[in-house]
Design a protein around this motif. Sequence first.
Motif, mmCIF file in Angstrom:
data_model
loop_
_atom_site.group_PDB
_atom_site.id
_atom_site.type_symbol
_atom_site.label_atom_id
_atom_site.label_comp_id
_atom_site.label_asym_id
_atom_site.label_seq_id
_atom_site.Cartn_x
_atom_site.Cartn_y
_atom_site.Cartn_z
ATOM 1 N N SER A 225 9.927 -14.293 -9.003
ATOM 2 C CA SER A 225 10.117 -15.728 -9.224
ATOM 3 C C SER A 225 11.181 -16.257 -8.277
ATOM 4 O O SER A 225 12.264 -15.677 -8.164
ATOM 5 N N PHE A 226 10.856 -17.370 -7.620
ATOM 6 C CA PHE A 226 11.744 -17.975 -6.637
ATOM 7 C C PHE A 226 12.070 -19.408 -7.029
ATOM 8 O O PHE A 226 11.194 -20.155 -7.458
ATOM 9 N N THR A 227 13.329 -19.781 -6.848
ATOM 10 C CA THR A 227 13.749 -21.175 -6.916
ATOM 11 C C THR A 227 13.802 -21.670 -5.467
ATOM 12 O O THR A 227 13.671 -20.877 -4.533
ATOM 13 N N PRO A 228 14.003 -22.975 -5.242
ATOM 14 C CA PRO A 228 13.995 -23.475 -3.864
ATOM 15 C C PRO A 228 14.969 -22.736 -2.939
ATOM 16 O O PRO A 228 16.150 -22.573 -3.260
ATOM 17 N N PHE A 229 14.449 -22.243 -1.833
ATOM 18 C CA PHE A 229 15.191 -21.571 -0.764
ATOM 19 C C PHE A 229 15.904 -20.295 -1.226
ATOM 20 O O PHE A 229 16.816 -19.812 -0.568
ATOM 21 N N CYS A 230 15.461 -19.733 -2.330
ATOM 22 C CA CYS A 230 16.036 -18.500 -2.887
ATOM 23 C C CYS A 230 15.718 -17.304 -1.988
ATOM 24 O O CYS A 230 14.617 -17.202 -1.438
ATOM 25 N N VAL A 231 16.677 -16.391 -1.843
ATOM 26 C CA VAL A 231 16.491 -15.137 -1.116
ATOM 27 C C VAL A 231 16.523 -14.006 -2.134
ATOM 28 O O VAL A 231 17.443 -13.938 -2.955
ATOM 29 N N LEU A 232 15.511 -13.136 -2.108
ATOM 30 C CA LEU A 232 15.478 -11.966 -2.993
ATOM 31 C C LEU A 232 15.383 -10.704 -2.152
ATOM 32 O O LEU A 232 14.641 -10.657 -1.174
ATOM 33 N N SER A 233 16.142 -9.687 -2.562
ATOM 34 C CA SER A 233 16.032 -8.366 -1.961
ATOM 35 C C SER A 233 15.491 -7.429 -3.023
ATOM 36 O O SER A 233 15.972 -7.422 -4.163
ATOM 37 N N VAL A 234 14.484 -6.640 -2.642
ATOM 38 C CA VAL A 234 13.845 -5.718 -3.573
ATOM 39 C C VAL A 234 13.996 -4.309 -3.001
ATOM 40 O O VAL A 234 13.639 -4.060 -1.842
ATOM 41 N N LEU A 235 14.524 -3.416 -3.817
ATOM 42 C CA LEU A 235 14.670 -2.007 -3.436
ATOM 43 C C LEU A 235 13.460 -1.255 -3.967
ATOM 44 O O LEU A 235 13.155 -1.311 -5.164
ATOM 45 N N LEU A 236 12.730 -0.601 -3.085
ATOM 46 C CA LEU A 236 11.549 0.164 -3.458
ATOM 47 C C LEU A 236 11.823 1.648 -3.201
ATOM 48 O O LEU A 236 12.130 2.046 -2.079
ATOM 49 N N VAL A 237 11.728 2.443 -4.255
ATOM 50 C CA VAL A 237 11.869 3.894 -4.115
ATOM 51 C C VAL A 237 10.452 4.449 -4.061
ATOM 52 O O VAL A 237 9.646 4.213 -4.957
ATOM 53 N N SER B 236 0.827 -1.204 0.000
ATOM 54 C CA SER B 236 0.000 0.000 0.000
ATOM 55 C C SER B 236 0.864 1.259 0.000
ATOM 56 O O SER B 236 0.346 2.367 -0.018
ATOM 57 N N LEU B 237 2.174 1.087 0.025
ATOM 58 C CA LEU B 237 3.087 2.230 -0.027
ATOM 59 C C LEU B 237 3.132 2.799 -1.439
ATOM 60 O O LEU B 237 2.957 2.063 -2.416
ATOM 61 N N PRO B 238 3.403 4.095 -1.585
ATOM 62 C CA PRO B 238 3.433 4.719 -2.910
ATOM 63 C C PRO B 238 4.764 4.454 -3.623
ATOM 64 O O PRO B 238 5.672 5.281 -3.626
ATOM 65 N N VAL B 239 4.884 3.296 -4.261
ATOM 66 C CA VAL B 239 6.130 2.905 -4.920
ATOM 67 C C VAL B 239 6.252 3.599 -6.270
ATOM 68 O O VAL B 239 5.357 3.521 -7.103
ATOM 69 N N LYS B 240 7.367 4.280 -6.459
ATOM 70 C CA LYS B 240 7.662 4.950 -7.725
ATOM 71 C C LYS B 240 8.501 4.059 -8.633
ATOM 72 O O LYS B 240 8.327 4.057 -9.848
ATOM 73 N N LYS B 241 9.406 3.280 -8.019
ATOM 74 C CA LYS B 241 10.332 2.456 -8.786
ATOM 75 C C LYS B 241 10.710 1.255 -7.930
ATOM 76 O O LYS B 241 10.865 1.384 -6.712
ATOM 77 N N ALA B 242 10.853 0.077 -8.562
ATOM 78 C CA ALA B 242 11.239 -1.137 -7.851
ATOM 79 C C ALA B 242 12.296 -1.869 -8.655
ATOM 80 O O ALA B 242 12.231 -1.914 -9.888
ATOM 81 N N MET B 243 13.281 -2.425 -7.942
ATOM 82 C CA MET B 243 14.326 -3.202 -8.606
ATOM 83 C C MET B 243 14.900 -4.234 -7.654
ATOM 84 O O MET B 243 14.892 -4.029 -6.438
ATOM 85 N N ALA C 162 21.506 -6.008 -12.457
ATOM 86 C CA ALA C 162 21.732 -5.553 -13.833
ATOM 87 C C ALA C 162 20.453 -5.417 -14.651
ATOM 88 O O ALA C 162 20.407 -4.604 -15.568
ATOM 89 N N GLN C 163 19.391 -6.182 -14.337
ATOM 90 C CA GLN C 163 18.205 -6.155 -15.188
ATOM 91 C C GLN C 163 17.379 -4.885 -15.062
ATOM 92 O O GLN C 163 16.422 -4.690 -15.778
ATOM 93 N N GLY C 164 17.715 -3.997 -14.141
ATOM 94 C CA GLY C 164 17.020 -2.711 -14.036
ATOM 95 C C GLY C 164 15.718 -2.807 -13.270
ATOM 96 O O GLY C 164 15.538 -3.657 -12.410
ATOM 97 N N CYS C 165 14.792 -1.930 -13.615
ATOM 98 C CA CYS C 165 13.541 -1.799 -12.858
ATOM 99 C C CYS C 165 12.594 -2.959 -13.122
ATOM 100 O O CYS C 165 12.520 -3.485 -14.238
ATOM 101 N N LEU C 166 11.859 -3.337 -12.089
ATOM 102 C CA LEU C 166 10.809 -4.341 -12.200
ATOM 103 C C LEU C 166 9.510 -3.648 -12.586
ATOM 104 O O LEU C 166 9.223 -2.550 -12.102
ATOM 105 N N PRO C 167 8.709 -4.276 -13.445
ATOM 106 C CA PRO C 167 7.425 -3.654 -13.803
ATOM 107 C C PRO C 167 6.459 -3.666 -12.625
ATOM 108 O O PRO C 167 6.326 -4.659 -11.927
ATOM 109 N N LEU C 168 5.819 -2.537 -12.394
ATOM 110 C CA LEU C 168 4.818 -2.397 -11.338
ATOM 111 C C LEU C 168 3.438 -2.575 -11.953
ATOM 112 O O LEU C 168 3.017 -1.779 -12.783
ATOM 113 N N GLY C 169 2.738 -3.625 -11.568
ATOM 114 C CA GLY C 169 1.402 -3.869 -12.089
ATOM 115 C C GLY C 169 0.356 -3.689 -11.011
ATOM 116 O O GLY C 169 0.675 -3.438 -9.848
ATOM 117 N N GLN C 170 -0.906 -3.838 -11.390
ATOM 118 C CA GLN C 170 -1.983 -3.715 -10.409
ATOM 119 C C GLN C 170 -1.919 -4.824 -9.373
ATOM 120 O O GLN C 170 -2.341 -4.644 -8.241
#
Length: 130
Positions: free
Chosen positions: A115-127, A84-91, A101-109
Amino acid sequence: DAGSFQEAGVIQRAYNLNFPLHAVPASSVQCPAWSAFSVSSPAVVLETVKQAGAGAGAEGRPEAVVVRLYEAYGSTVTAWLQTSLPVKKAMLCDLLERPAAQGCLPLGQQGLRLSFTPFCVLSVLLVLSQ
């Protein structure tokens, strides 16, 4: 046989035991229910939400947050992170909060598709928008 640990909700019960909710006295004014984040899959655990550091990924702005999630069931899964936060950009970023390296993630409704593989850790930066 009571089923698998996934069906029994072991991970959620362990978090509830180790990090119990604390009641805080509040005014009698009723507040609507609110949640900053939700994840569409029970296999994905949102472990951390923190203010981003002042590194290159956060672009030196205090309105950036890092969300760290992991896959806990040993499965390959796609999950939607909603906020519910006002995200301008996510990566995606590394553990030092440097953008991937892949740049910004698309923000959809539906939010961010992760996407996760088994026991994968992801960090997402939200501006966030100011």
